[in-house]
Design an enzyme around this catalytic site. Structure first.
Site, PDB file in Angstrom:
ATOM      1  CG  ASP A  58     -11.666   7.237   6.331  1.00  4.57           C
ATOM      2  OD1 ASP A  58     -10.533   7.166   5.815  1.00  4.57           O
ATOM      3  OD2 ASP A  58     -12.714   7.204   5.660  1.00  4.57           O
ATOM      4  N   GLY A  65      -0.473   8.830   1.973  1.00  4.55           N
ATOM      5  CA  GLY A  65       0.107  10.097   2.375  1.00  4.55           C
ATOM      6  C   GLY A  65       1.234   9.930   3.380  1.00  4.55           C
ATOM      7  N   GLY A  85       0.827  -1.192   0.000  1.00  2.13           N
ATOM      8  CA  GLY A  85       0.000   0.000   0.000  1.00  2.13           C
ATOM      9  C   GLY A  85       0.865   1.247   0.000  1.00  2.13           C
TER      10      GLY A  85
END
Ligand SMILES: *[C@@H]1O[C@H](CO)[C@@H](O)[C@H](O)[C@H]1NC(C)=O
Ligand SMILES: *[C@@H]1O[C@H](CO)[C@@H](O)[C@H](O)[C@H]1NC(C)=O
Ligand SMILES: *[C@@H]1O[C@H](CO)[C@@H](O)[C@H](O)[C@H]1NC(C)=O
Ligand SMILES: *[C@@H]1O[C@H](CO)[C@@H](O)[C@H](O)[C@H]1NC(C)=O
EC number: 2.7.11.-
Length: 823
Positions: free
Chosen positions: A612, A498, A495
């Site tokens: 989230d 940011g 993965g």
């Protein structure tokens, strides 16, 4: 600067008053009668019992044909209350106005004495409560207090005393009638589980209960002085079947009461602060044995409510205690895990209701003994309190037809709804809350022991105990991570986000881990990084992906998480080659995720808003146990994830709480909204947002709610599960999801309510009828999704960007990690 001394004293006094008022319960209906007396009398000095001989009209007596008598030779140690009595030679009754419908306590005191005209010991009579016979052919030669607990829905309560034979008479010395705290006997959301059978019986509060035993196990006798409901709790010594097996345990710390668990009204502090545990030092006993108690009950086959009180005061930390509960030799509750049941708070009180049937032996036996889950070095079992109440009213024939000696297990969901109390408590708590300002819903939480019967979680092995020494023990050397990821081999990247790259790796002990490595140069957030880790390292829950460790050497900031083999929930719903999950598996995943989220909201030391929630942040381990990932990092204050990203976007398009845009404030109800979208995603197996679809279908939540309102949601259910899903379970699930996605946070349930509802959905799926949901819904009441609790005020006021990036938002490293890992 010093405060004037008398100001401090005044404040202290004020606080002590607050505590006093906290400790008392004020019933809305409260009638205390000193029968047959001209004077008002206090009993245990705390409550005033009023004379029933006052002027006509103001009396509670409905007939004039009764007689007051008093004891000519009162014994000096008998309370004044018992020195007078009212005698009913031809029958008569007391009538009370009921201002608040619902469960009431009725206590009748009988203290027979001999007066010139009547020898009360020869009385023989019946007692009826609103026409329902609660005592037959009663006579007594010693002091007896009968307690009945029943729901009164009529505006008037009438207690009648009728002689058993024409020449006889009835009597009573004192009468107490008062409202029980709300939900003292649970009905809403209360389930009755009969092993090997799928009956649901949700009617406990409609039964008339007579208290038979009330025991403070391992403790001292408690009198009405010590109990907010003026109950008497006796010691357990005389009920212990093998005294050598038990050892008293006690603590001096007050129990950690939590919303959703027991309250001081359920049982006073002292019940939870004392217990009997296994006396493992007793050399004469085997390593494994039970502690057993025997209680005299009716010799006929009669159902009894058995309420057991627990509070883990014997463990030094969580997850040490697992035990079994037997009633009449029947395994009533396997592997009780108080840590999990109390949402990982040690010494937090709770009770569990069972319904068992007495048999010809006339003895009801309760045992607690070690569970196979126990660590052999920590084998133990405990019990803090027992209440046994005979169920007097005829229960529905369906239930009685069950097998002999079967134990029905009523699981009191102990969902909140302590409306009266909560309001009061809330006010007081708000006033005197000192150390922790996390707002909890006054009626949140849906812990339910019911889940233990499904055996759905077998992930204990992944649980770790965290040493209290904090994050230093989590430090992992850079060298270890370097070798565990083959020097950060690009082929192990699973993965990118940011924060940097995510690698699959392993530690020295071969634990598989996910390694999130901050991009070089992102070290400016180091202090925040460390403080976040301190918090994250303390959050441990079966349904949260744990932080395994971190590294901050050589200008590196690296987070190490447990590796989740099966990847994100999303990849098991659509868009991958994984076989689709069954409906039951999906429900278990949703329940697990809800449980993790619930822990974040309420169980940890500070309420954490995830911000989230989405199907890529719910990960599955090797056994398909769901764990919520990527929480906490942006809890508050400067966020390490954002050191690199200017937008500060958190939250993903399609999952974002619409209210956030209106109020610019994020609350725990924002997570509930996102979770509702996940529920629809699970049901329909399509993305939360799909820009390729026609306009009205782009947003899943809007689209699904439209079908739901048309009553046609079944049309858009994932075809893979459409055949399997029972209509009643679909209906409940859809209602839950819809409520989560309500426009306004206050209209959304708490995650605790959602959790409870999902448990219910699973229950319906497993035991509900194949069709015709109405049948089921006839009497299964919603456990409270409609209730509104105050939502946690969030202190996160950060701007969202437009949130259009559903995939590459700043703090989604982990979700990407798993998206890729799932392939
Ligand atoms: C008992 O108390 C009630 C309520 O406080 C009062 O109205 C009544 O007069 C008292 N009766 C006697 C006999 O003192
Ligand atoms: C609950 O029990 C009461 C008394 O036994 C009965 O009248 C009532 O119909 C029952 N309600 C349900 C929903 O079963
Ligand atoms: C119960 O109340 C009595 C009277 O106030 C007190 O003396 C006693 O210590 C209390 N017992 C407990 C266990 O709190
Ligand atoms: C505890 O009691 C139950 C029921 O009587 C029995 O089945 C079980 O074997 C006992 N356990 C131990 C360890 O003695």
């Amino acid at each position: 600067m010093a405060f004037p001394k008398n100001l401090i004293q005044t404040l202290l006094f004020f606080f002590s008053l607050l505590h006093l008022s906290l400790a008392s319960f004020t019933p809305t209906d409260n009638y205390l009668i000193n029968s047959g007396s001209n004077t008002n009398t206090s009993f245990f000095t705390i409550r005033s019992f009023l004379s029933d001989s006052s002027k006509p009209g103001s009396s509670f007596l409905s007939t004039d044909r009764s007689i007051s008598i008093s004891d000519p030779n009162p014994s000096p140690d008998s309370p004044a209350l018992y020195n007078t009595a009212r005698v009913f030679p031809i029958g008569g009754s007391y009538k009370f106005q009921v201002t608040t419908k619902g469960t009431h306590f009725i206590r009748l005191h009988f203290a027979p004495f001999k007066a010139s005209s009547f020898n009360l010991r020869s009385a023989k009579f019946r007692v009826l409560i609103n026409g329902f016979s609660v005592m037959n052919s009663f006579s007594t030669s010693s002091v007896v207090v009968k307690e009945f607990i029943l729901k009164i829905d009529d505006p008037v309560l009438e207690i009648s005393f009728l002689p058993s034979k024409a020449s006889g008479f009835g009597f009573v010395n004192a009468v107490e009638v008062f409202s029980a705290p709300n939900d003292y006997i649970m009905d809403q959301g209360t389930k009755l589980v009969i092993p090997n059978s799928a009956q649901i019986f949700s009617n406990l509060s409609s039964q008339v209960l007579e208290t038979v035993h009330r025991i403070n196990v391992g403790g001292s006798k408690l009198t009405p002085f010590n109990d907010t409901l003026w109950r008497t709790w006796v010691v357990d010594d005389n009920y212990l079947l093998l005294r050598a097996a038990a050892r008293r345990a006690w603590t001096t710390h007050s129990p950690n009461y939590q919303n959703g668990g027991a309250t001081r009204e359920i049982a006073p502090d002292n019940v939870y602060m004392t217990a009997q545990e296994m006396d493992r030092d007793n050399q004469e006993l085997q390593a494994r044995f039970n502690i057993s108690w025997g209680f005299q009950v009716d010799e006929k086959r009669v159902l009894h409510l058995v309420r057991l009180h627990f509070c883990d005061i014997v463990s030094s930390s969580l997850n040490q205690l697992y035990f079994n509960v037997f009633i009449n030799e029947y395994l009533a509750y396997k592997d009780v895990d108080l840590s999990t049941l109390t949402f990982h708070v040690l010494a937090s009180p709770l009770y569990i209701d069972f319904v068992a049937e007495s048999d010809r032996s006339g003895m009801l036996r309760i045992s607690v003994g070690p569970s196979d889950l126990s660590n052999p070095a920590r084998v133990n079992a405990l019990l803090n309190g027992v209440e046994i109440m005979r169920i007097l009213s005829p229960v529905s024939s369906e239930v009685v037809s069950g097998k002999r000696n079967v134990v029905w297990i009523v699981v009191g969901s102990v969902l909140g709804g302590f409306v009266f109390l909560s309001l009061f408590f809330l006010c007081v708590l708000c006033l005197c809350r000192r150390k922790n300002n996390k707002t909890r819903s006054s009626e949140s939480t849906g812990w339910t022991p019911l889940r233990r019967f499904r055996g759905s979680s077998n992930s204990r092995t992944t649980e770790r105990t965290v040493s209290s020494s904090g994050y230093h023990t989590l430090r992992i050397s850079f060298a270890e991570l370097q070798s565990g990821t083959n020097n950060f081999d690009k082929s192990l990247v699973i993965g990118v986000g940011g924060f940097g790259m995510v690698f699959k790796g392993s530690l020295k002990d071969n634990t598989k881990v996910a390694v999130k490595r901050g991009s070089p140069g992102s070290r400016q957030g180091l202090p925040e990084f460390l403080s976040e880790i301190t918090i994250l390292s303390k959050i441990r829950h079966r349904h949260l992906v744990s932080l395994v460790g971190y590294c901050e050497e050589q200008s590196e900031m690296i987070l190490v998480y447990e590796y989740m083999d099966k990847g994100p929930l999303k990849s098991h719903l659509y868009g991958s080659s994984n076989p689709p999950l069954s409906w039951k598996q999906r429900l278990e995943v949703c329940i697990g995720a809800a449980r993790g989220l619930h822990y974040l909201h309420t169980g940890s030391s500070q309420g954490i808003i995830h911000r989230d929630i989405k199907s890529t942040n719910i990960l599955l381990d090797n056994n398909y146990v769901a764990k919520v990932a990527d929480f906490g990092l942006s809890r508050s204050g400067p966020c390490i994830d954002e050191t690199h990203v200017s937008t500060g976007v958190k939250g993903s398009f399609g999952y974002l709480d619409p209210e956030y845009f209106r109020r610019q404030q994020l609350t725990d109800k924002s997570d509930v909204y996102s979770f509702g979208v996940v529920l629809f995603e699970v049901l329909c197996a399509r993305p939360a947002v799909d820009p390729l679809l026609v306009r009205e279908q782009v947003n899943l939540a809007e689209w699904a709610i439209e079908w739901q309102r048309k009553g046609m949601l079944d049309q858009i259910v994932d075809p893979n599960i459409a055949d399997e899903i029972k209509p009643c379970s679909l209906k409940k699930f859809a209602e839950t999801a819809e409520k989560c996605c309500a426009d306004y946070g206050v209209d959304r349930p708490t995650i605790g309510d959602v959790l409870w509802n999902l448990e219910h959905v699973l229950q319906l799926q497993e035991s509900g009828p194949l069709n015709n949901p109405e049948e089921v819904y006839g009497d299964v009441t919603d456990s409270g999704t409609a209730r509104q609790g105050p939502s946690s005020g969030s202190n996160t006021d950060r701007d969202y960007g437009d949130g259009t990036s559903g995939i590459i938002s700043s703090s989604q490293v982990f979700s990407q990690l798993m998206t890729n890992a799932g392939r």
